[in-house]
Design a protein around this motif. Structure first.
Motif, PDB file in Angstrom:
ATOM      1  N   LYS A 270      35.764  45.478  44.252  1.00 33.28           N
ATOM      2  CA  LYS A 270      36.451  46.155  45.348  1.00 33.28           C
ATOM      3  C   LYS A 270      37.746  45.385  45.610  1.00 33.28           C
ATOM      4  O   LYS A 270      37.776  44.460  46.426  1.00 33.28           O
ATOM      5  N   LEU A 271      38.786  45.760  44.888  1.00 34.47           N
ATOM      6  CA  LEU A 271      40.025  44.997  44.956  1.00 34.47           C
ATOM      7  C   LEU A 271      40.645  45.033  46.340  1.00 34.47           C
ATOM      8  O   LEU A 271      41.363  44.107  46.727  1.00 34.47           O
ATOM      9  N   GLU A 272      40.381  46.087  47.104  1.00 41.86           N
ATOM     10  CA  GLU A 272      40.942  46.159  48.458  1.00 41.86           C
ATOM     11  C   GLU A 272      40.302  45.119  49.382  1.00 41.86           C
ATOM     12  O   GLU A 272      40.796  44.874  50.482  1.00 41.86           O
ATOM     13  N   TRP A 273      39.186  44.503  48.957  1.00 38.78           N
ATOM     14  CA  TRP A 273      38.534  43.457  49.743  1.00 38.78           C
ATOM     15  C   TRP A 273      38.988  42.051  49.344  1.00 38.78           C
ATOM     16  O   TRP A 273      38.535  41.071  49.933  1.00 38.78           O
ATOM     17  N   SER A 274      39.845  41.968  48.358  1.00 37.30           N
ATOM     18  CA  SER A 274      40.342  40.670  47.904  1.00 37.30           C
ATOM     19  C   SER A 274      41.841  40.601  48.143  1.00 37.30           C
ATOM     20  O   SER A 274      42.482  41.596  48.509  1.00 37.30           O
ATOM     21  N   TYR A 275      42.421  39.398  47.911  1.00 36.20           N
ATOM     22  CA  TYR A 275      43.860  39.247  48.087  1.00 36.20           C
ATOM     23  C   TYR A 275      44.402  38.378  46.964  1.00 36.20           C
ATOM     24  O   TYR A 275      44.098  37.180  46.874  1.00 36.20           O
ATOM     25  N   ASN A 276      45.182  39.000  46.077  1.00 40.42           N
ATOM     26  CA  ASN A 276      45.861  38.269  45.003  1.00 40.42           C
ATOM     27  C   ASN A 276      44.897  37.388  44.211  1.00 40.42           C
ATOM     28  O   ASN A 276      45.184  36.235  43.903  1.00 40.42           O
ATOM     29  N   ILE A 278      41.974  36.297  45.260  1.00 41.83           N
ATOM     30  CA  ILE A 278      41.124  35.487  46.144  1.00 41.83           C
ATOM     31  C   ILE A 278      39.982  36.363  46.659  1.00 41.83           C
ATOM     32  O   ILE A 278      40.223  37.445  47.200  1.00 41.83           O
ATOM     33  N   VAL A 279      38.739  35.890  46.464  1.00 40.02           N
ATOM     34  CA  VAL A 279      37.563  36.640  46.904  1.00 40.02           C
ATOM     35  C   VAL A 279      36.679  35.725  47.749  1.00 40.02           C
ATOM     36  O   VAL A 279      36.696  34.499  47.602  1.00 40.02           O
ATOM     37  N   ALA A 280      35.912  36.322  48.645  1.00 40.65           N
ATOM     38  CA  ALA A 280      35.011  35.572  49.526  1.00 40.65           C
ATOM     39  C   ALA A 280      33.629  36.204  49.493  1.00 40.65           C
ATOM     40  O   ALA A 280      33.491  37.415  49.683  1.00 40.65           O
ATOM     41  N   TYR A 281      32.619  35.374  49.245  1.00 42.18           N
ATOM     42  CA  TYR A 281      31.240  35.853  49.182  1.00 42.18           C
ATOM     43  C   TYR A 281      30.349  34.981  50.062  1.00 42.18           C
ATOM     44  O   TYR A 281      30.591  33.779  50.232  1.00 42.18           O
ATOM     45  N   SER A 282      29.308  35.581  50.591  1.00 46.07           N
ATOM     46  CA  SER A 282      28.340  34.837  51.391  1.00 46.07           C
ATOM     47  C   SER A 282      27.708  33.732  50.551  1.00 46.07           C
ATOM     48  O   SER A 282      27.386  33.922  49.376  1.00 46.07           O
ATOM     49  N   SER A 316      31.878  41.310  41.162  1.00 44.81           N
ATOM     50  CA  SER A 316      31.333  41.539  42.506  1.00 44.81           C
ATOM     51  C   SER A 316      30.076  40.718  42.775  1.00 44.81           C
ATOM     52  O   SER A 316      29.159  41.165  43.468  1.00 44.81           O
ATOM     53  N   ALA A 317      30.031  39.492  42.220  1.00 41.21           N
ATOM     54  CA  ALA A 317      28.895  38.576  42.409  1.00 41.21           C
ATOM     55  C   ALA A 317      27.579  39.207  41.985  1.00 41.21           C
ATOM     56  O   ALA A 317      26.542  39.019  42.632  1.00 41.21           O
ATOM     57  N   ALA A 318      27.610  39.973  40.891  1.00 42.33           N
ATOM     58  CA  ALA A 318      26.392  40.603  40.391  1.00 42.33           C
ATOM     59  C   ALA A 318      25.431  39.535  39.875  1.00 42.33           C
ATOM     60  O   ALA A 318      25.846  38.501  39.344  1.00 42.33           O
ATOM     61  N   VAL A 319      24.132  39.799  40.006  1.00 43.76           N
ATOM     62  CA  VAL A 319      23.117  38.864  39.524  1.00 43.76           C
ATOM     63  C   VAL A 319      23.062  38.936  37.998  1.00 43.76           C
ATOM     64  O   VAL A 319      22.888  40.015  37.424  1.00 43.76           O
ATOM     65  N   ILE A 320      23.205  37.795  37.341  1.00 44.62           N
ATOM     66  CA  ILE A 320      23.132  37.766  35.877  1.00 44.62           C
ATOM     67  C   ILE A 320      21.954  36.939  35.382  1.00 44.62           C
ATOM     68  O   ILE A 320      21.641  36.954  34.190  1.00 44.62           O
ATOM     69  N   PHE A 321      21.293  36.205  36.307  1.00 42.88           N
ATOM     70  CA  PHE A 321      20.128  35.418  35.906  1.00 42.88           C
ATOM     71  C   PHE A 321      19.365  35.012  37.159  1.00 42.88           C
ATOM     72  O   PHE A 321      19.948  34.808  38.216  1.00 42.88           O
ATOM     73  N   GLY A 322      18.037  34.879  37.015  1.00 39.25           N
ATOM     74  CA  GLY A 322      17.229  34.348  38.104  1.00 39.25           C
ATOM     75  C   GLY A 322      16.566  35.410  38.954  1.00 39.25           C
ATOM     76  O   GLY A 322      16.705  36.614  38.717  1.00 39.25           O
ATOM     77  N   PRO A 323      15.852  34.967  39.986  1.00 44.41           N
ATOM     78  CA  PRO A 323      15.015  35.884  40.778  1.00 44.41           C
ATOM     79  C   PRO A 323      15.739  36.655  41.876  1.00 44.41           C
ATOM     80  O   PRO A 323      15.115  37.486  42.526  1.00 44.41           O
ATOM     81  N   ALA A 324      17.017  36.375  42.129  1.00 42.78           N
ATOM     82  CA  ALA A 324      17.729  37.104  43.189  1.00 42.78           C
ATOM     83  C   ALA A 324      17.706  38.602  42.893  1.00 42.78           C
ATOM     84  O   ALA A 324      17.875  39.029  41.744  1.00 42.78           O
ATOM     85  N   LEU A 328      25.552  38.916  45.933  1.00 41.66           N
ATOM     86  CA  LEU A 328      25.915  38.292  47.206  1.00 41.66           C
ATOM     87  C   LEU A 328      26.805  39.244  48.003  1.00 41.66           C
ATOM     88  O   LEU A 328      27.723  39.857  47.433  1.00 41.66           O
ATOM     89  N   PRO A 329      26.577  39.379  49.302  1.00 38.53           N
ATOM     90  CA  PRO A 329      27.463  40.226  50.110  1.00 38.53           C
ATOM     91  C   PRO A 329      28.890  39.685  50.090  1.00 38.53           C
ATOM     92  O   PRO A 329      29.112  38.468  50.184  1.00 38.53           O
ATOM     93  N   GLN A 330      29.862  40.590  49.978  1.00 40.68           N
ATOM     94  CA  GLN A 330      31.272  40.198  49.936  1.00 40.68           C
ATOM     95  C   GLN A 330      31.905  40.370  51.311  1.00 40.68           C
ATOM     96  O   GLN A 330      31.661  41.360  52.003  1.00 40.68           O
ATOM     97  N   LEU A 331      32.726  39.394  51.702  1.00 40.73           N
ATOM     98  CA  LEU A 331      33.473  39.471  52.955  1.00 40.73           C
ATOM     99  C   LEU A 331      34.853  40.053  52.660  1.00 40.73           C
ATOM    100  O   LEU A 331      35.632  39.458  51.903  1.00 40.73           O
ATOM    101  N   PRO A 332      35.185  41.204  53.230  1.00 37.11           N
ATOM    102  CA  PRO A 332      36.524  41.768  53.000  1.00 37.11           C
ATOM    103  C   PRO A 332      37.582  40.875  53.644  1.00 37.11           C
ATOM    104  O   PRO A 332      37.482  40.524  54.822  1.00 37.11           O
TER     105      PRO A 332
END
Length: 359
Positions: A270-276, A278-282, A316-324, A328-332
């Motif tokens: 979701k590029l509109e939730w990032s800036y240049n 820069i991304v933020a995730y919980s 988008s912080a998709a799970v690629i390994f493990g039990p999650a 992760l929720p993204q902060l716009p």
């Protein structure tokens, strides 16, 4: 084949050593037997036996007192107050109570076995026969003998104190379960609802992203490529521990990363939730809530150290390994007129573990 085996067996049976040939015959291992039995003082002196019995049940009652104290400490020093001194006293005194309860049971059981239980050695023959009536009867007899030798059935003071101590030793652990989730009240009706509690954090539109723990706002221009910064809401610093600082921080903690803009494919982000770039995730892992804080800048992977769940920041912080169970929720985020990074809104989904029933 049968004739060859018979011939070989006959040859072995008829073989005799040649004259003058020495044949070493090993001597059987000598059985040294049991060392001389030494009677204990409690076996020779009835008064010493009574003292040992009193010591054992005193230790068991001391364990009972430790368990009761642990429960009392939980109530006397409630961690819900948020005060550091109460949290420290809660951990200290509950730990001392549980430690005393378990230690006294252990010492009492060892002293019981060494000073009171039967001290006679015996040999238990073993054989392959199992499951017959005689075997089951023998097993029952073993329990009868053990009861007689230990005095468990006769020594009511020891038996009663041990049962009370064992039952009480699990009560502090059961009591601590109460603190896993707060109870709802008129003042805070959603306190008992984890979904409602985790659906809203301190992030809101225009809230500046700040360094954890200093609370210093972050400019987008200050973030270098490949960096990962631990972030909290700027207004969090205004809260005291009594006002729920730790609880709010636990929900609102964020990890801020800077990638090249081309490393964030438009079809997976979701590029509109990032800036240049820069991304933020919980930072709260979606498995059981551990802090996700290990960032590998070459692969853009985030690792949870508790159970090794991995998330791909470039997707988008998709799970690629493990039990999650979910990303992760993204902060716009965006920037304000002064170039500081700010939130566009709160998280659009609950943060934290996925085992809660989420709307």
């Amino acid at each position: 084949m049968a004739h060859e085996e018979d011939a070989l067996e006959h040859e072995r049976a008829s073989w005799k050593p040649s004259p003058g040939l020495a044949v070493a015959v090993p001597d059987p291992v000598h059985n040294p037997g049991l060392p001389p039995h030494r009677e204990r003082i409690t076996d020779k002196d009835p008064a010493a036996m009574k003292r040992a019995v009193r010591t054992v049940y005193t230790l068991f009652y001391l364990s009972l007192a430790g368990s009761i104290w642990a429960i009392a400490a939980y109530m006397l020093f409630p961690i819900e107050s948020g005060r550091i001194v109460d949290i420290r006293h809660n951990n200290l005194f509950i730990g001392l109570g549980i430690g005393l309860a378990l230690l006294a049971i252990g010492i009492g059981a060892i002293h019981w076995s060494k000073a009171i239980m039967s001290d006679k050695e015996f040999i238990e023959p073993r054989h392959a026969t199992r499951g017959r009536d005689t075997t089951r009867e023998a097993a029952v007899q073993v329990f009868r003998d053990a009861n007689e030798e230990s005095g468990f059935g006769r020594r009511t003071a020891i038996r009663g104190s041990l049962i009370a101590a064992l039952v009480a030793s699990i009560l502090p652990g059961i009591t601590l379960f109460r603190g896993l989730a707060p109870h709802s009240s008129e003042a805070n009706p959603i306190a008992g609802d984890p979904v409602a509690l985790l659906s809203h954090t301190m992030w809101k539109k225009g809230e500046r992203l700040a360094h954890d723990p200093s609370g210093r706002p972050i400019r987008a221009a200050d973030l270098t490529l490949g960096s990962a910064v631990h972030v909290i809401p700027e207004s969090l610093a205004e809260l005291s521990h009594h006002d729920g600082y730790l609880e709010e921080k636990a929900k609102a903690i964020v990890l801020l990363m800077r990638l090249l803009p081309e490393q964030l494919p438009a079809d997976q982000n979701k590029l509109e939730w990032s800036y240049n770039g820069i991304v933020a995730y919980s930072k709260v892992c979606t498995h059981v809530g551990c802090p996700v804080a290990l960032y590998e800048q070459q692969t853009h992977h985030l690792l949870c150290p508790c159970h090794q769940s991995q998330f791909d920041v470039s997707r988008s912080a998709a799970v690629i390994f493990g039990p999650a169970a979910r990303p992760l929720p993204q902060l716009p985020i965006t920037v304000d007129d002064e170039g500081y990074l700010i939130a566009q809104s709160d998280f659009t989904e609950p943060v934290g573990p996925s085992f809660w029933e989420r709307h």
